[in-house]
Scaffold this motif. Sequence first.
Motif, short mmCIF file in Angstrom:
data_model
loop_
_atom_site.label_atom_id
_atom_site.label_comp_id
_atom_site.label_asym_id
_atom_site.label_seq_id
_atom_site.Cartn_x
_atom_site.Cartn_y
_atom_site.Cartn_z
N GLN A 50 0.84 -1.21 0.00
CA GLN A 50 0.00 0.00 0.00
C GLN A 50 0.86 1.25 0.00
N ILE A 51 1.97 1.17 0.75
CA ILE A 51 2.81 2.36 0.92
C ILE A 51 4.27 2.00 0.68
N ILE A 52 4.97 2.89 0.00
CA ILE A 52 6.42 2.77 -0.17
C ILE A 52 7.06 3.93 0.60
N LEU A 53 7.90 3.61 1.55
CA LEU A 53 8.69 4.62 2.25
C LEU A 53 10.06 4.65 1.58
N THR A 54 10.54 5.84 1.25
CA THR A 54 11.84 5.89 0.58
C THR A 54 12.47 7.26 0.77
N ASP A 60 11.41 9.41 -7.98
CA ASP A 60 11.22 9.35 -9.43
C ASP A 60 11.31 7.93 -9.97
N GLN A 61 12.21 7.14 -9.40
CA GLN A 61 12.42 5.78 -9.90
C GLN A 61 11.26 4.86 -9.54
N LEU A 62 10.42 5.30 -8.62
CA LEU A 62 9.33 4.43 -8.14
C LEU A 62 7.96 4.91 -8.64
N GLN A 63 7.95 5.99 -9.42
CA GLN A 63 6.68 6.50 -9.94
C GLN A 63 6.00 5.44 -10.79
N GLY A 64 4.67 5.49 -10.82
CA GLY A 64 3.92 4.59 -11.70
C GLY A 64 3.52 3.29 -11.03
N LEU A 65 3.96 3.07 -9.80
CA LEU A 65 3.51 1.88 -9.07
C LEU A 65 2.17 2.21 -8.41
N PRO A 66 1.37 1.16 -8.12
CA PRO A 66 0.07 1.42 -7.50
C PRO A 66 0.17 1.88 -6.05
N SER A 67 1.35 1.79 -5.46
CA SER A 67 1.51 2.16 -4.05
C SER A 67 1.59 3.67 -3.89
N GLU A 68 1.20 4.13 -2.71
CA GLU A 68 1.43 5.53 -2.37
C GLU A 68 2.90 5.69 -1.96
N ILE A 69 3.60 6.65 -2.56
CA ILE A 69 5.02 6.85 -2.25
C ILE A 69 5.15 7.95 -1.22
N VAL A 70 5.78 7.62 -0.10
CA VAL A 70 5.96 8.57 0.99
C VAL A 70 7.45 8.82 1.18
N LEU A 78 11.71 10.02 14.09
CA LEU A 78 10.47 9.29 14.30
C LEU A 78 9.26 10.20 14.18
N GLU A 79 9.43 11.48 14.53
CA GLU A 79 8.30 12.40 14.40
C GLU A 79 7.88 12.57 12.95
N GLU A 80 8.87 12.72 12.08
CA GLU A 80 8.56 12.86 10.65
C GLU A 80 7.87 11.60 10.13
N ILE A 81 8.40 10.44 10.50
CA ILE A 81 7.81 9.18 10.04
C ILE A 81 6.39 9.04 10.58
N THR A 82 6.21 9.40 11.84
CA THR A 82 4.88 9.31 12.46
C THR A 82 3.90 10.22 11.72
N GLU A 83 4.33 11.45 11.49
CA GLU A 83 3.47 12.42 10.83
C GLU A 83 3.05 11.95 9.45
N LYS A 84 4.03 11.47 8.67
CA LYS A 84 3.74 11.08 7.29
C LYS A 84 2.92 9.79 7.23
N LEU A 85 3.25 8.84 8.09
CA LEU A 85 2.47 7.59 8.07
C LEU A 85 1.04 7.86 8.55
N ALA A 87 -0.66 10.57 8.25
CA ALA A 87 -1.38 11.26 7.18
C ALA A 87 -1.86 10.27 6.12
N SER A 88 -1.05 9.25 5.87
CA SER A 88 -1.41 8.27 4.84
C SER A 88 -2.38 7.22 5.35
N LEU A 89 -2.31 6.90 6.64
CA LEU A 89 -3.03 5.73 7.13
C LEU A 89 -4.27 6.07 7.94
N LEU A 90 -4.27 7.22 8.60
CA LEU A 90 -5.36 7.46 9.55
C LEU A 90 -6.40 8.42 9.00
#
Length: 90
Positions: A50-54, A60-70, A78-85, A87-90
Amino acid sequence: SMKIIAVCGMGIGTSVLLKMNAEKVLRQLGIDATVDATSVAIARESRDAQIILTTPDLVDQLQGLPSEIVPIEHFFDLEEITEKLSASLL
Protein backbone atom coordinates in the motif's frame (compact mmCIF):
# COMPACT_ATOMS: atom_id res chain seq x y z
CA SER A 1 -2.76 -6.63 7.36
CA MET A 2 -1.30 -3.78 5.40
CA LYS A 3 2.00 -4.10 3.58
CA ILE A 4 4.57 -1.33 3.54
CA ILE A 5 7.97 -1.46 1.85
CA ALA A 6 10.98 0.59 2.83
CA VAL A 7 13.16 1.17 -0.22
CA CYS A 8 16.75 2.25 -0.77
CA GLY A 9 19.12 1.77 -3.67
CA MET A 10 20.46 -1.61 -2.63
CA GLY A 11 17.88 -2.75 -0.08
CA ILE A 12 20.43 -2.63 2.74
CA GLY A 13 21.33 0.23 5.05
CA THR A 14 18.81 3.03 4.71
CA SER A 15 15.84 0.78 4.01
CA VAL A 16 16.59 -1.39 7.05
CA LEU A 17 16.70 1.70 9.30
CA LEU A 18 13.48 2.97 7.73
CA LYS A 19 11.88 -0.44 8.29
CA MET A 20 12.85 -0.55 11.98
CA ASN A 21 11.71 3.02 12.62
CA ALA A 22 8.47 2.53 10.68
CA GLU A 23 7.73 -0.59 12.75
CA LYS A 24 8.24 1.43 15.94
CA VAL A 25 5.89 4.14 14.71
CA LEU A 26 3.24 1.64 13.57
CA ARG A 27 3.32 -0.01 17.01
CA GLN A 28 2.80 3.38 18.66
CA LEU A 29 -0.08 4.14 16.29
CA GLY A 30 -1.58 0.70 16.90
CA ILE A 31 -1.58 -0.10 13.18
CA ASP A 32 -1.18 -3.69 12.03
CA ALA A 33 1.21 -3.71 9.09
CA THR A 34 4.23 -5.60 7.88
CA VAL A 35 7.24 -3.62 6.72
CA ASP A 36 9.83 -5.10 4.36
CA ALA A 37 13.17 -3.54 3.45
CA THR A 38 13.95 -3.85 -0.22
CA SER A 39 15.89 -2.45 -3.17
CA VAL A 40 14.54 -0.17 -5.89
CA ALA A 41 14.75 -3.02 -8.42
CA ILE A 42 12.60 -5.33 -6.30
CA ALA A 43 10.22 -2.54 -5.30
CA ARG A 44 9.58 -1.79 -8.97
CA GLU A 45 8.28 -5.36 -9.39
CA SER A 46 6.09 -5.11 -6.31
CA ARG A 47 2.37 -4.56 -6.72
CA ASP A 48 1.05 -5.49 -3.28
CA ALA A 49 2.40 -2.75 -1.02
CA GLN A 50 0.00 0.00 0.00
CA ILE A 51 2.81 2.36 0.92
CA ILE A 52 6.42 2.77 -0.17
CA LEU A 53 8.69 4.62 2.25
CA THR A 54 11.84 5.89 0.58
CA THR A 55 14.33 8.72 0.36
CA PRO A 56 13.34 11.76 -1.72
CA ASP A 57 16.02 11.05 -4.35
CA LEU A 58 14.45 7.69 -5.24
CA VAL A 59 10.85 8.87 -5.65
CA ASP A 60 11.22 9.35 -9.43
CA GLN A 61 12.42 5.78 -9.90
CA LEU A 62 9.33 4.43 -8.14
CA GLN A 63 6.68 6.50 -9.94
CA GLY A 64 3.92 4.59 -11.70
CA LEU A 65 3.51 1.88 -9.07
CA PRO A 66 0.07 1.42 -7.50
CA SER A 67 1.51 2.16 -4.05
CA GLU A 68 1.43 5.53 -2.37
CA ILE A 69 5.02 6.85 -2.25
CA VAL A 70 5.96 8.57 0.99
CA PRO A 71 9.36 10.29 0.91
CA ILE A 72 11.13 10.47 4.28
CA GLU A 73 13.81 13.17 4.52
CA HIS A 74 15.32 12.11 7.86
CA PHE A 75 14.95 8.42 8.50
CA PHE A 76 16.07 8.76 12.12
CA ASP A 77 13.31 11.28 12.75
CA LEU A 78 10.47 9.29 14.30
CA GLU A 79 8.30 12.40 14.40
CA GLU A 80 8.56 12.86 10.65
CA ILE A 81 7.81 9.18 10.04
CA THR A 82 4.88 9.31 12.46
CA GLU A 83 3.47 12.42 10.83
CA LYS A 84 3.74 11.08 7.29
CA LEU A 85 2.47 7.59 8.07
CA SER A 86 -0.45 9.01 10.08
CA ALA A 87 -1.38 11.26 7.18
CA SER A 88 -1.41 8.27 4.84
CA LEU A 89 -3.03 5.73 7.13
CA LEU A 90 -5.36 7.46 9.55
